[in-house]
Design a protein around this motif. Structure first.
Motif, PDB file in Angstrom:
ATOM      1  N   UNK A  86      56.647  25.127  49.585  1.00  0.00           N
ATOM      2  CA  UNK A  86      56.914  25.672  50.967  1.00  0.00           C
ATOM      3  C   UNK A  86      58.146  26.653  51.106  1.00  0.00           C
ATOM      4  N   UNK A  87      59.118  26.586  50.175  1.00  0.00           N
ATOM      5  CA  UNK A  87      60.103  27.838  50.431  1.00  0.00           C
ATOM      6  C   UNK A  87      59.842  28.947  50.011  1.00  0.00           C
ATOM      7  N   UNK A  88      58.548  29.116  49.345  1.00  0.00           N
ATOM      8  CA  UNK A  88      58.121  30.353  48.989  1.00  0.00           C
ATOM      9  C   UNK A  88      57.403  31.168  50.023  1.00  0.00           C
ATOM     10  N   UNK A  89      57.026  30.456  51.127  1.00  0.00           N
ATOM     11  CA  UNK A  89      56.402  31.073  52.541  1.00  0.00           C
ATOM     12  C   UNK A  89      57.356  30.871  53.772  1.00  0.00           C
ATOM     13  N   UNK A  90      57.926  29.842  53.912  1.00  0.00           N
ATOM     14  CA  UNK A  90      58.854  29.638  55.247  1.00  0.00           C
ATOM     15  C   UNK A  90      60.060  28.999  55.101  1.00  0.00           C
ATOM     16  N   UNK A  91      61.041  29.278  56.009  1.00  0.00           N
ATOM     17  CA  UNK A  91      62.189  28.438  56.120  1.00  0.00           C
ATOM     18  C   UNK A  91      62.127  27.525  57.188  1.00  0.00           C
ATOM     19  N   UNK A  92      61.059  27.121  57.751  1.00  0.00           N
ATOM     20  CA  UNK A  92      60.992  26.030  58.806  1.00  0.00           C
ATOM     21  C   UNK A  92      60.449  24.884  57.958  1.00  0.00           C
ATOM     22  N   UNK A  93      61.008  23.582  58.656  1.00  0.00           N
ATOM     23  CA  UNK A  93      60.565  22.215  58.160  1.00  0.00           C
ATOM     24  C   UNK A  93      59.358  22.001  58.781  1.00  0.00           C
ATOM     25  N   UNK A  94      58.139  21.777  58.174  1.00  0.00           N
ATOM     26  CA  UNK A  94      56.790  21.562  58.990  1.00  0.00           C
ATOM     27  C   UNK A  94      56.908  19.907  59.370  1.00  0.00           C
ATOM     28  N   UNK A  95      56.168  19.555  60.380  1.00  0.00           N
ATOM     29  CA  UNK A  95      55.713  18.367  60.820  1.00  0.00           C
ATOM     30  C   UNK A  95      54.386  17.971  60.447  1.00  0.00           C
ATOM     31  N   UNK A  96      54.272  16.748  59.965  1.00  0.00           N
ATOM     32  CA  UNK A  96      52.884  16.412  59.610  1.00  0.00           C
ATOM     33  C   UNK A  96      52.236  15.353  60.487  1.00  0.00           C
ATOM     34  N   UNK A  97      51.333  15.313  60.691  1.00  0.00           N
ATOM     35  CA  UNK A  97      50.376  14.349  61.449  1.00  0.00           C
ATOM     36  C   UNK A  97      49.185  14.017  60.993  1.00  0.00           C
ATOM     37  N   UNK A  98      48.778  12.724  61.066  1.00  0.00           N
ATOM     38  CA  UNK A  98      47.426  12.394  60.354  1.00  0.00           C
ATOM     39  C   UNK A  98      46.720  11.833  61.627  1.00  0.00           C
ATOM     40  N   UNK A  99      45.538  12.525  61.977  1.00  0.00           N
ATOM     41  CA  UNK A  99      44.666  12.133  63.117  1.00  0.00           C
ATOM     42  C   UNK A  99      43.514  11.674  62.650  1.00  0.00           C
ATOM     43  N   UNK A 100      42.884  10.629  63.582  1.00  0.00           N
ATOM     44  CA  UNK A 100      41.423  10.417  63.262  1.00  0.00           C
ATOM     45  C   UNK A 100      40.612  11.187  64.237  1.00  0.00           C
ATOM     46  N   UNK A 101      39.695  11.907  63.650  1.00  0.00           N
ATOM     47  CA  UNK A 101      38.698  12.679  64.112  1.00  0.00           C
ATOM     48  C   UNK A 101      37.767  11.882  65.033  1.00  0.00           C
ATOM     49  N   UNK A 102      37.835  12.217  66.420  1.00  0.00           N
ATOM     50  CA  UNK A 102      36.936  11.309  67.289  1.00  0.00           C
ATOM     51  C   UNK A 102      35.642  12.010  67.651  1.00  0.00           C
ATOM     52  N   UNK A 103      35.743  13.459  67.518  1.00  0.00           N
ATOM     53  CA  UNK A 103      34.651  14.297  67.973  1.00  0.00           C
ATOM     54  C   UNK A 103      34.301  15.534  67.438  1.00  0.00           C
TER      55      UNK A 103
END
Length: 103
Positions: A86-103
């Motif tokens: 991650x530090x090789x391309x950004x200095x921001x901390x990502x947020x991760x979300x796992x979602x169930x695809x409904x459509x």
């Protein structure tokens, strides 16, 4: 089907190297996750909802899997090396979300 979204906030001091993300990071992620990762998509934020507003996220990466278990089994053994990049391309901390695809 589940979607794992990695959201990179567009903060005032955010730096994000989209070329590196597209040509180095995401191909490495795909290689490590293998066939468990059914597809992937990358989005670059260009604007917010109101005229002239900045994008909420500078970039978003989306990975699709058959299930949360399939994601965890594929990601777990490689988490350290993927996150270490991650530090090789950004200095921001990502947020991760796992979602169930409904459509």
């Amino acid at each position: 089907m589940v979607k794992v979204s990695v959201l990179y906030p567009n903060t005032a001091d955010c730096k994000f190297d989209m070329t590196y993300y597209l040509t180095k990071h995401m191909p490495m992620v795909q290689q490590k996750l293998g066939a468990a990762c059914k597809s992937m998509a990358v989005e670059q934020g260009i604007a917010g909802g109101a005229p002239g507003a900045p994008a909420t996220y500078v970039a978003m990466g989306h990975l699709y899997f058959d299930s949360t278990d399939a994601f965890q089994a594929a990601f777990g053994p490689h988490a350290q090396s993927i996150l270490a990049d991650i530090p090789n391309y950004t200095n921001t901390q990502p947020t991760i979300q796992i979602s169930e695809v409904k459509m």
